[in-house]
Design a protein around this motif. Structure first.
Motif, PDB file in Angstrom:
ATOM      1  N   LEU A 165       0.828  -1.207   0.000  1.00 32.40           N
ATOM      2  CA  LEU A 165       0.000   0.000   0.000  1.00 32.40           C
ATOM      3  C   LEU A 165       0.861   1.255   0.000  1.00 32.40           C
ATOM      4  O   LEU A 165       0.569   2.230  -0.709  1.00 32.40           O
ATOM      5  N   ARG A 166       1.917   1.234   0.801  1.00 37.79           N
ATOM      6  CA  ARG A 166       2.793   2.401   0.913  1.00 37.79           C
ATOM      7  C   ARG A 166       3.413   2.741  -0.445  1.00 37.79           C
ATOM      8  O   ARG A 166       3.543   3.915  -0.802  1.00 37.79           O
ATOM      9  N   LEU A 167       3.780   1.718  -1.190  1.00 38.21           N
ATOM     10  CA  LEU A 167       4.362   1.945  -2.511  1.00 38.21           C
ATOM     11  C   LEU A 167       3.317   2.443  -3.506  1.00 38.21           C
ATOM     12  O   LEU A 167       3.610   3.298  -4.349  1.00 38.21           O
ATOM     13  N   GLU A 168       2.099   1.928  -3.409  1.00 36.49           N
ATOM     14  CA  GLU A 168       1.064   2.303  -4.359  1.00 36.49           C
ATOM     15  C   GLU A 168       0.390   3.633  -4.034  1.00 36.49           C
ATOM     16  O   GLU A 168       0.032   4.399  -4.933  1.00 36.49           O
ATOM     17  N   LEU A 169       0.210   3.919  -2.730  1.00 35.75           N
ATOM     18  CA  LEU A 169      -0.558   5.093  -2.312  1.00 35.75           C
ATOM     19  C   LEU A 169       0.285   6.178  -1.655  1.00 35.75           C
ATOM     20  O   LEU A 169      -0.238   7.231  -1.288  1.00 35.75           O
ATOM     21  N   GLY A 170       1.573   5.921  -1.469  1.00 34.92           N
ATOM     22  CA  GLY A 170       2.410   6.799  -0.669  1.00 34.92           C
ATOM     23  C   GLY A 170       2.482   8.244  -1.138  1.00 34.92           C
ATOM     24  O   GLY A 170       2.827   9.134  -0.361  1.00 34.92           O
ATOM     25  N   THR A 171       2.164   8.503  -2.401  1.00 35.14           N
ATOM     26  CA  THR A 171       2.145   9.885  -2.879  1.00 35.14           C
ATOM     27  C   THR A 171       0.986  10.671  -2.277  1.00 35.14           C
ATOM     28  O   THR A 171       1.004  11.897  -2.248  1.00 35.14           O
ATOM     29  N   HIS A 172      -0.036   9.958  -1.780  1.00 40.81           N
ATOM     30  CA  HIS A 172      -1.245  10.617  -1.290  1.00 40.81           C
ATOM     31  C   HIS A 172      -1.676  10.171   0.111  1.00 40.81           C
ATOM     32  O   HIS A 172      -2.365  10.919   0.805  1.00 40.81           O
ATOM     33  N   VAL A 173      -1.314   8.961   0.518  1.00 38.21           N
ATOM     34  CA  VAL A 173      -1.801   8.401   1.777  1.00 38.21           C
ATOM     35  C   VAL A 173      -0.628   7.845   2.582  1.00 38.21           C
ATOM     36  O   VAL A 173       0.185   7.088   2.052  1.00 38.21           O
ATOM     37  N   GLY A 218      -1.581   7.986  13.895  1.00 38.78           N
ATOM     38  CA  GLY A 218      -2.594   8.664  13.094  1.00 38.78           C
ATOM     39  C   GLY A 218      -2.511  10.170  13.136  1.00 38.78           C
ATOM     40  O   GLY A 218      -3.051  10.843  12.251  1.00 38.78           O
ATOM     41  N   SER A 219      -1.842  10.726  14.168  1.00 44.48           N
ATOM     42  CA  SER A 219      -1.858  12.175  14.370  1.00 44.48           C
ATOM     43  C   SER A 219      -0.530  12.865  14.119  1.00 44.48           C
ATOM     44  O   SER A 219      -0.479  14.099  14.078  1.00 44.48           O
ATOM     45  N   SER A 220       0.553  12.110  13.980  1.00 39.38           N
ATOM     46  CA  SER A 220       1.859  12.750  13.828  1.00 39.38           C
ATOM     47  C   SER A 220       1.943  13.518  12.509  1.00 39.38           C
ATOM     48  O   SER A 220       1.364  13.117  11.499  1.00 39.38           O
ATOM     49  N   LYS A 221       2.660  14.631  12.557  1.00 39.02           N
ATOM     50  CA  LYS A 221       2.841  15.417  11.339  1.00 39.02           C
ATOM     51  C   LYS A 221       3.707  14.667  10.339  1.00 39.02           C
ATOM     52  O   LYS A 221       3.514  14.787   9.127  1.00 39.02           O
ATOM     53  N   ARG A 222       4.668  13.918  10.852  1.00 39.30           N
ATOM     54  CA  ARG A 222       5.505  13.077   9.991  1.00 39.30           C
ATOM     55  C   ARG A 222       4.945  11.664   9.977  1.00 39.30           C
ATOM     56  O   ARG A 222       4.613  11.115  11.026  1.00 39.30           O
ATOM     57  N   VAL A 223       4.831  11.093   8.806  1.00 46.20           N
ATOM     58  CA  VAL A 223       4.310   9.729   8.696  1.00 46.20           C
ATOM     59  C   VAL A 223       5.398   8.746   9.112  1.00 46.20           C
ATOM     60  O   VAL A 223       6.481   8.710   8.519  1.00 46.20           O
ATOM     61  N   HIS A 224       5.110   7.940  10.135  1.00 52.44           N
ATOM     62  CA  HIS A 224       6.046   6.908  10.579  1.00 52.44           C
ATOM     63  C   HIS A 224       5.769   5.611   9.824  1.00 52.44           C
ATOM     64  O   HIS A 224       4.614   5.266   9.584  1.00 52.44           O
ATOM     65  N   ARG A 225       6.828   4.902   9.502  1.00 54.63           N
ATOM     66  CA  ARG A 225       6.656   3.609   8.820  1.00 54.63           C
ATOM     67  C   ARG A 225       6.261   2.529   9.814  1.00 54.63           C
ATOM     68  O   ARG A 225       5.317   1.777   9.577  1.00 54.63           O
ATOM     69  N   ASP A 226       7.011   2.413  10.911  1.00 58.98           N
ATOM     70  CA  ASP A 226       6.794   1.390  11.933  1.00 58.98           C
ATOM     71  C   ASP A 226       6.909   2.039  13.306  1.00 58.98           C
ATOM     72  O   ASP A 226       7.801   2.863  13.531  1.00 58.98           O
TER      73      ASP A 226
END
Length: 281
Positions: A165-173, A218-226
């Motif tokens: 999902l991260r590879l497919e949607l990572g530009t937006h989600v 869900g709330s962090s400004k930076r998206v965490h992977r794990d």
């Protein structure tokens, strides 16, 4: 200060959130905390409870027709979607050395395919909002425990799905996986009833720490992977990823000691493990 109000975190007020497994131990705590912070929350659960802290729609995550129907109803109620929390999950006894049966299929269908169905039904709404997906995985996704192969396999597969999902949607989600250890809840009841309790194999952690981490994801400004949920969990995660022979040895020794000490006495599903350790003497 909770993990959802600290530095580097977005204000969850007004956030539109969908939570699966919303009537369970984790789900009720997640929904209640988010609602108290001003988020708009709708839940999905196969068996909603009258005292759920938010509106929970009945939904069978194993049903290909029921899931998109329920998701569409939830998104309509919310007026869009900013955050999907794939929390639903079940456990149960499933030794890897035995053929996969109904219990194995049930865990894979709910823990992996249930999250897949829900996510697929949410993609358009999440892309539109530049939203987030949080996968509630498990420490067992990276550090498997014996006699529970289906749960570990389903959670490891969930992480692989999140990676795709991260590879497919990572530009937006944004997509984050959270890795709790064991928390005391009814999810362990069927394993204990089969004589395969986790007692002695895993250290329990407080529920609040898990909820804090999910909200941080869900709330962090930076998206965490794990994200691990405790310091100990972070160490175990590192070791399991980079030095797996260390964690394998620790778990194998613990299993051997439990088998020798009669922890699985009368447990039919563990008979092979007990016999093999007895024959090594």
């Amino acid at each position: 200060m909770t993990a959802a109000t600290g530095k580097g975190l977005r204000d969850p007020h007004g956030l539109r959130v969908l939570v699966t497994g919303a009537s369970g131990t984790f789900g009720r705590a997640i929904c209640g905390r988010l609602a108290a912070m001003g988020a708009h929350v709708v839940g999905l659960d196969v068996a909603p409870r009258p005292d759920d802290p938010v509106e929970v729609l009945a939904c069978d995550l194993t049903d290909d027709i029921d899931v998109p129907r329920a998701v569409a109803a939830a998104v309509e109620r919310l007026g869009g979607l900013d955050l999907l929390i794939n929390n639903a999950g079940i456990g149960g006894p499933a030794p890897a050395a035995l053929p996969p049966g109904a219990e194995v299929r049930r865990q894979l269908d709910i823990n992996l395919l249930g999250a897949w169905r829900v996510t697929a039904a949410c993609v358009d709404a999440l892309v539109e909002s530049r939203g987030r997906i949080v996968m509630v995985s498990s420490r067992m996704a990276v550090m498997q425990l014996p006699l529970a192969a289906a749960y570990g396999a389903s959670k490891r597969a969930l992480v692989a799905y999140a990676d795709a999902l991260r590879l497919e949607l990572g530009t937006h989600v944004g997509v984050t996986c959270v890795y709790p250890s064991a928390v005391r809840s009814p999810i362990h009841d069927s394993t204990a009833a089969a004589g395969l309790s986790l007692e002695g194999m895993s250290s329990y952690e407080p529920l609040d720490g898990v909820i804090d981490t999910v909200l941080r994801a869900g709330s962090s400004k930076r998206v965490h992977r794990d994200l691990s949920t405790t310091r100990r969990g972070a160490v175990e995660f590192f070791l399991a990823r980079h030095l797996p022979w260390v964690t394998d040895r620790i778990i194998a020794r613990t299993l051997a000691a439990r088998a020798r000490n009669g922890a699985f006495e009368g447990a039919e599903l563990a008979a092979g493990v007990v016999r093999r350790h007895r024959d090594r003497r």
